[in-house]
Write a protein that holds these residues in place. Sequence first.
Motif, mmCIF file in Angstrom:
data_model
loop_
_atom_site.group_PDB
_atom_site.id
_atom_site.type_symbol
_atom_site.label_atom_id
_atom_site.label_comp_id
_atom_site.label_asym_id
_atom_site.label_seq_id
_atom_site.Cartn_x
_atom_site.Cartn_y
_atom_site.Cartn_z
ATOM 1 N N SER A 94 0.853 -1.187 0.000
ATOM 2 C CA SER A 94 0.000 0.000 0.000
ATOM 3 C C SER A 94 0.887 1.234 0.000
ATOM 4 O O SER A 94 1.947 1.250 0.634
ATOM 5 C CB SER A 94 -0.884 -0.001 1.252
ATOM 6 O OG SER A 94 -1.439 1.274 1.482
ATOM 7 N N ILE A 127 -5.405 12.014 -6.540
ATOM 8 C CA ILE A 127 -5.082 10.707 -6.003
ATOM 9 C C ILE A 127 -5.394 9.677 -7.085
ATOM 10 O O ILE A 127 -6.428 9.773 -7.768
ATOM 11 C CB ILE A 127 -5.887 10.412 -4.710
ATOM 12 C CG1 ILE A 127 -5.577 9.012 -4.164
ATOM 13 C CG2 ILE A 127 -7.379 10.581 -4.932
ATOM 14 C CD1 ILE A 127 -6.240 8.729 -2.816
ATOM 15 N N PHE A 154 -5.903 5.590 -8.301
ATOM 16 C CA PHE A 154 -6.333 4.267 -7.848
ATOM 17 C C PHE A 154 -5.944 3.228 -8.899
ATOM 18 O O PHE A 154 -5.786 3.557 -10.082
ATOM 19 C CB PHE A 154 -7.855 4.229 -7.648
ATOM 20 C CG PHE A 154 -8.369 5.131 -6.561
ATOM 21 C CD1 PHE A 154 -8.677 4.630 -5.317
ATOM 22 C CD2 PHE A 154 -8.559 6.484 -6.805
ATOM 23 C CE1 PHE A 154 -9.162 5.461 -4.309
ATOM 24 C CE2 PHE A 154 -9.048 7.329 -5.815
ATOM 25 C CZ PHE A 154 -9.350 6.820 -4.560
ATOM 26 N N ALA A 198 -12.168 3.505 -8.206
ATOM 27 C CA ALA A 198 -12.073 4.905 -7.815
ATOM 28 C C ALA A 198 -13.448 5.466 -7.487
ATOM 29 O O ALA A 198 -13.634 6.169 -6.478
ATOM 30 C CB ALA A 198 -11.418 5.725 -8.929
ATOM 31 N N LYS A 218 -6.666 9.787 0.833
ATOM 32 C CA LYS A 218 -5.377 9.089 0.938
ATOM 33 C C LYS A 218 -5.207 8.379 2.285
ATOM 34 O O LYS A 218 -4.580 7.323 2.361
ATOM 35 C CB LYS A 218 -4.227 10.081 0.743
ATOM 36 C CG LYS A 218 -3.939 10.399 -0.715
ATOM 37 C CD LYS A 218 -2.663 11.193 -0.851
ATOM 38 C CE LYS A 218 -2.295 11.350 -2.317
ATOM 39 N NZ LYS A 218 -1.024 12.089 -2.505
ATOM 40 N N PHE A 267 -8.173 2.774 -1.386
ATOM 41 C CA PHE A 267 -6.802 3.258 -1.552
ATOM 42 C C PHE A 267 -5.920 2.768 -0.414
ATOM 43 O O PHE A 267 -4.832 2.226 -0.632
ATOM 44 C CB PHE A 267 -6.779 4.786 -1.587
ATOM 45 C CG PHE A 267 -5.405 5.369 -1.796
ATOM 46 C CD1 PHE A 267 -4.868 5.478 -3.066
ATOM 47 C CD2 PHE A 267 -4.647 5.799 -0.718
ATOM 48 C CE1 PHE A 267 -3.589 6.008 -3.265
ATOM 49 C CE2 PHE A 267 -3.375 6.329 -0.894
ATOM 50 C CZ PHE A 267 -2.847 6.428 -2.180
#
Length: 449
Positions: free
Chosen positions: A134, A161, A163, A169, A319, A325
Amino acid sequence: MVRKGLPGLTAQIKDKLIQQALERRLRQAEQGKVFDAPVRASSNATDTPEQHCRFDRHQGYQQVRIISEGASRLGIASPFFKVHEGIAGASTRIDGRDFINYASYNYLALSGHPEVSAAAKLAIDRYGTSVSASRLVSGERLVHRELEQALAAAYEVDDAITFVSGHAANVTTIGYLFGDQDLIVHDELIHNSVLQGIALSGARRLSFPHNDAATLDTILTQQRHHFQKVLVVLEGIYSMDGDYPDLPRFVAVKKRHRAFLMVDEAHSFGVMGATGRGIREHFGLQGSDVDIWMGTLSKALAGCGGYIVGETALIEHLKFLAPGFLYSVGMSPPLAAASLAALHVMQREPERVVTLQERGRSFLAQARAAGVDTGTCAGFAVIPAITGSSIKAARLSAALFERGINVQPILYPAVPEKSARLRFFISCEHGEPEIRQTVAALADELGRL
């Protein structure tokens, strides 16, 4: 007296009867009636109905079987899972044959572009094929941030951000940010990923007629005060119809009712606007006019994955806390590098976008002149040819394939039966001779059907 057949029935009537039987069986499967058995209270596992403990009796699998068997009875070969033997763009190779290809999202011909491929190869050499963690814990790589910063700059907002999946997403962003005290209102033709996100969130869901800002305004006037947060979700270009919303009107509505606005730009970024910056550039809006910008990296940007773009608070929140995520491995480095390089090429070579738009307008104009039903299509990169029948769409796709044109049918239950269609994806590398050839063949085969 034994009747061996039904003399006098035309092929069209036979097709219609088979189609009606197929639709009945599909409806039964959707309602779980194909293998229904009463569920009785019992402590004995042997009393459990077969459909509750066998995958071959699963409701969804029964739908797949019904469609497959119906196609077989009609003599229609499956148009799905064709194996492409190389890069699929404006042309492709399938089973040793060359085709004009309209079944690829490679709008700007950047998948396979030497600079994009070189960036992916360099990223493999530098980072490997996986970040193996991750991003929050130890999967962060410089290429991730470079891509996100470039996306944020393209939208003229704070941050972004990325994905590993465009579908994910939408699911994780909507599913995490909203809850059971909230309302989500969406266009009736919104993508499945949005619907899945709404279901995950537990929010109240309402839809409004396609591209109808006035009805949305009425809904929010009646409903806004009953909820805490309210989200409105649109698409930049609708992937089945190839049209787009009057975004400034929706921005005005969301501001009037103090709602959040989310725009899914999967098919509009790289396609709309003078330099491909999407529906925002097309209408001359500010990046901050929309609260949540979403897009995919698998279309114009030649990679795989999705992104969310917006203000710092939104991105930092996702995040650190969005499950899709936080608990997912970081994006593969070669994919991030490929999309970053594709974005740079798009910005450096806006003529790709201009050519794509010209080809889309040309295809649409020729198709309409030939009497093809293209619905509400605006003539960008997605152009439907509506047949009104799944059987007709499947046979039309097969006939064009025989003539060296690869285009996929969209069939019931993916769309309503009366809206079954072929869906043409245009590339900036489609030439005018190819478009003329395609539309002529399309009109000819439609006439035969």
